[in-house]
Design a protein around this motif. Structure first.
Motif, PDB file in Angstrom:
ATOM      1  N   UNK A  88      -0.799  75.770  39.193  1.00 24.93           N
ATOM      2  CA  UNK A  88      -0.456  75.365  37.826  1.00 24.93           C
ATOM      3  C   UNK A  88      -0.081  76.556  36.953  1.00 24.93           C
ATOM      4  N   UNK A  89      -0.283  77.777  37.438  1.00 21.60           N
ATOM      5  CA  UNK A  89       0.048  78.961  36.651  1.00 21.60           C
ATOM      6  C   UNK A  89       1.551  79.209  36.663  1.00 21.60           C
ATOM      7  N   UNK A  90       2.085  79.821  35.611  1.00 23.65           N
ATOM      8  CA  UNK A  90       3.534  80.034  35.524  1.00 23.65           C
ATOM      9  C   UNK A  90       4.070  80.849  36.701  1.00 23.65           C
ATOM     10  N   UNK A  91       5.089  80.307  37.351  1.00 21.79           N
ATOM     11  CA  UNK A  91       5.771  81.023  38.418  1.00 21.79           C
ATOM     12  C   UNK A  91       5.074  81.014  39.760  1.00 21.79           C
ATOM     13  N   UNK A  92       3.829  80.509  39.811  1.00 24.60           N
ATOM     14  CA  UNK A  92       3.081  80.576  41.067  1.00 24.60           C
ATOM     15  C   UNK A  92       3.684  79.669  42.130  1.00 24.60           C
ATOM     16  N   UNK A 118      -2.537  76.170  26.987  1.00 22.52           N
ATOM     17  CA  UNK A 118      -3.329  76.393  28.202  1.00 22.52           C
ATOM     18  C   UNK A 118      -3.964  75.104  28.723  1.00 22.52           C
ATOM     19  N   UNK A 119      -3.527  73.955  28.198  1.00 24.12           N
ATOM     20  CA  UNK A 119      -4.155  72.680  28.567  1.00 24.12           C
ATOM     21  C   UNK A 119      -4.186  72.436  30.079  1.00 24.12           C
ATOM     22  N   UNK A 120      -3.070  72.647  30.828  1.00 21.85           N
ATOM     23  CA  UNK A 120      -3.135  72.403  32.282  1.00 21.85           C
ATOM     24  C   UNK A 120      -4.181  73.269  32.976  1.00 21.85           C
ATOM     25  N   UNK A 121      -4.282  74.537  32.539  1.00 21.41           N
ATOM     26  CA  UNK A 121      -5.248  75.443  33.168  1.00 21.41           C
ATOM     27  C   UNK A 121      -6.682  75.031  32.840  1.00 21.41           C
ATOM     28  N   UNK A 122      -6.934  74.657  31.579  1.00 23.05           N
ATOM     29  CA  UNK A 122      -8.286  74.241  31.187  1.00 23.05           C
ATOM     30  C   UNK A 122      -8.696  72.978  31.944  1.00 23.05           C
ATOM     31  N   UNK A 123      -7.760  72.050  32.074  1.00 22.93           N
ATOM     32  CA  UNK A 123      -8.046  70.806  32.796  1.00 22.93           C
ATOM     33  C   UNK A 123      -8.462  71.104  34.240  1.00 22.93           C
ATOM     34  N   UNK A 124      -7.742  72.023  34.884  1.00 22.06           N
ATOM     35  CA  UNK A 124      -8.080  72.396  36.263  1.00 22.06           C
ATOM     36  C   UNK A 124      -9.417  73.113  36.326  1.00 22.06           C
ATOM     37  N   UNK A 125      -9.673  74.001  35.366  1.00 25.97           N
ATOM     38  CA  UNK A 125     -10.928  74.747  35.363  1.00 25.97           C
ATOM     39  C   UNK A 125     -12.131  73.825  35.152  1.00 25.97           C
ATOM     40  N   UNK A 126     -11.973  72.806  34.305  1.00 26.19           N
ATOM     41  CA  UNK A 126     -13.055  71.843  34.086  1.00 26.19           C
ATOM     42  C   UNK A 126     -13.333  71.070  35.383  1.00 26.19           C
ATOM     43  N   UNK A 127     -12.286  70.697  36.097  1.00 26.74           N
ATOM     44  CA  UNK A 127     -12.471  70.011  37.379  1.00 26.74           C
ATOM     45  C   UNK A 127     -13.211  70.905  38.373  1.00 26.74           C
ATOM     46  N   UNK A 128     -12.827  72.183  38.417  1.00 31.91           N
ATOM     47  CA  UNK A 128     -13.509  73.121  39.312  1.00 31.91           C
ATOM     48  C   UNK A 128     -14.973  73.256  38.915  1.00 31.91           C
ATOM     49  N   UNK A 135       5.153  75.171  27.213  1.00 33.08           N
ATOM     50  CA  UNK A 135       4.979  75.783  28.531  1.00 33.08           C
ATOM     51  C   UNK A 135       3.898  76.855  28.462  1.00 33.08           C
ATOM     52  N   UNK A 136       3.112  76.973  29.526  1.00 31.70           N
ATOM     53  CA  UNK A 136       2.047  77.959  29.538  1.00 31.70           C
ATOM     54  C   UNK A 136       2.646  79.366  29.478  1.00 31.70           C
ATOM     55  N   UNK A 137       2.192  80.179  28.544  1.00 29.58           N
ATOM     56  CA  UNK A 137       2.772  81.518  28.419  1.00 29.58           C
ATOM     57  C   UNK A 137       2.305  82.446  29.534  1.00 29.58           C
ATOM     58  N   UNK A 138       3.069  83.489  29.750  1.00 29.83           N
ATOM     59  CA  UNK A 138       2.659  84.556  30.666  1.00 29.83           C
ATOM     60  C   UNK A 138       2.083  85.668  29.789  1.00 29.83           C
ATOM     61  N   UNK A 139       0.767  85.746  29.715  1.00 34.41           N
ATOM     62  CA  UNK A 139       0.120  86.715  28.844  1.00 34.41           C
ATOM     63  C   UNK A 139      -1.198  87.164  29.450  1.00 34.41           C
ATOM     64  N   UNK A 140      -2.007  87.823  28.646  1.00 27.41           N
ATOM     65  CA  UNK A 140      -3.278  88.348  29.142  1.00 27.41           C
ATOM     66  C   UNK A 140      -4.208  87.228  29.606  1.00 27.41           C
ATOM     67  N   UNK A 141      -4.151  86.080  28.943  1.00 31.15           N
ATOM     68  CA  UNK A 141      -5.008  84.960  29.341  1.00 31.15           C
ATOM     69  C   UNK A 141      -4.639  84.420  30.713  1.00 31.15           C
ATOM     70  N   UNK A 142      -3.345  84.245  30.980  1.00 30.53           N
ATOM     71  CA  UNK A 142      -2.944  83.738  32.293  1.00 30.53           C
ATOM     72  C   UNK A 142      -3.230  84.771  33.380  1.00 30.53           C
ATOM     73  N   UNK A 143      -3.132  86.056  33.048  1.00 34.03           N
ATOM     74  CA  UNK A 143      -3.507  87.090  34.021  1.00 34.03           C
ATOM     75  C   UNK A 143      -4.999  87.022  34.317  1.00 34.03           C
ATOM     76  N   UNK A 144      -5.807  86.770  33.273  1.00 33.84           N
ATOM     77  CA  UNK A 144      -7.251  86.611  33.462  1.00 33.84           C
ATOM     78  C   UNK A 144      -7.551  85.415  34.359  1.00 33.84           C
TER      79      UNK A 144
END
Length: 319
Positions: free
Chosen positions: A250-254, A216-226, A26-35
């Protein structure tokens, strides 16, 4: 029968264990997800308010590229923890030359080409040399390769080809490894001095593929699409905004937070602030209001008394 059932049950457990091992964490809730959340919000605002969106392309790409690179966890040697180069085409460096040296000569036409992450060299011969002139076949003798690996070591390979390439056709050779920096020199010739030809030489570059086991795979996949949407020649504002919104979800809790906010808005529409619903007043308040309503339909003195009682009641009820 029982043995078959037991074997089937064990197989199911084994498959389940393998599936669990291969699923990304699961994607962690950390400084990277806040970024990511902050940068997606910035991308969304730019996409929404920019009057001339293509003029903001460089800023949008810089934000997306920085986030993708950070989440892939770069190493000092130029590789990544959560992404690796694969022998899939991620781009190519191409050059086109006129070939006039005859294939029997000792020294042929040398066509050098240089690029990063090369893994294959291709030679193609167009059907035409120009608008009206037909092309001629091309002899490919060797491919000379100088490759620098990611650990800094340099190797030299001479790959014999010895093949004719007809107009409208192509040939290629695979390099032994994916080089961080590759210089390939192709030796080309023609059948005779009267049959010059045009050939295209390409260095095919490996594609950087993300590891699905990355947290962070789900987030990277979305960012590459963007990023792909931003990089297109005809930028579509709506498509970019929709892709950014899906990346946010795709971010945790969003998704849960968005659902709770929508439920709150529905509740407010159903019960506007300041509205009175059944059961809001106690029986004594209801009785007092009923008596005041009756007094307002009687004599002037009773109407005056009713207004006084109403003022007193409001003073008691007011928080």
């Amino acid at each position: 029968m029982y043995r078959v059932a037991l074997a089937t049950f064990v197989s199911i457990l084994a498959l389940t264990a393998v599936a669990q091992e291969t699923q990304p964490p699961a994607m962690p809730v950390d400084a990277n997800t806040e970024m990511i959340a902050a940068d997606l919000h910035a991308l969304g605002r730019i996409a929404e308010v920019a009057e001339d969106l293509p003029r903001s392309r460089q800023v949008l790409l810089a934000i997306a590229d920085n986030d993708i690179r950070t989440l892939r966890d770069p190493r000092e040697d130029g590789t990544y923890r959560w992404a690796s180069l694969q022998r899939e085409e991620g781009g190519r460096v191409t050059d086109e030359k006129t070939i006039e040296r005859v294939y029997t000569e000792n020294e042929l036409r040398y066509v050098p080409i240089t690029g990063a992450n090369g893994y294959r060299v291709e030679v193609s011969v167009p059907k035409k040399r120009g608008t009206f002139s037909g092309n001629n076949q091309v002899w490919v003798r060797n491919v000379l390769v100088d490759s620098t690996a990611f650990d800094g070591t340099t190797t030299h390979h001479e790959i014999p080809v010895n093949a004719w390439v007809n107009p409208g056709d192509a040939t290629g050779v695979a390099l032994p490894d994916i080089g961080k920096s590759v210089k390939a020199t192709v030796e080309l010739g023609v059948e005779s001095g009267s049959k010059s030809a045009v050939a295209q030489v390409a260095l095919v570059q490996a594609k950087l593929v993300d590891d699905p086991l990355s947290p962070y795979f789900p987030a990277v996949k979305r960012l590459v699409q963007i990023r792909d949407l931003i990089a297109t020649k005809d930028m579509n504002r709506g498509n970019i905004k929709n892709a950014i919104d899906e990346a946010m979800l795709a971010l945790p809790g969003e998704l849960e937070k968005r659902a709770a906010e929508q439920a709150r808005m529905v509740e407010e529409r159903m019960n506007p602030r300041g509205s009175i619903n059944a059961g809001d007043a106690t029986p004594d308040v209801v009785n007092e209001l009923g008596e005041i309503a009756r007094m307002l339909n009687r004599t002037l003195q009773e109407q005056a008394d009713a207004r006084g009682r109403l003022a007193t009641l409001l003073g008691v009820l007011r928080p």
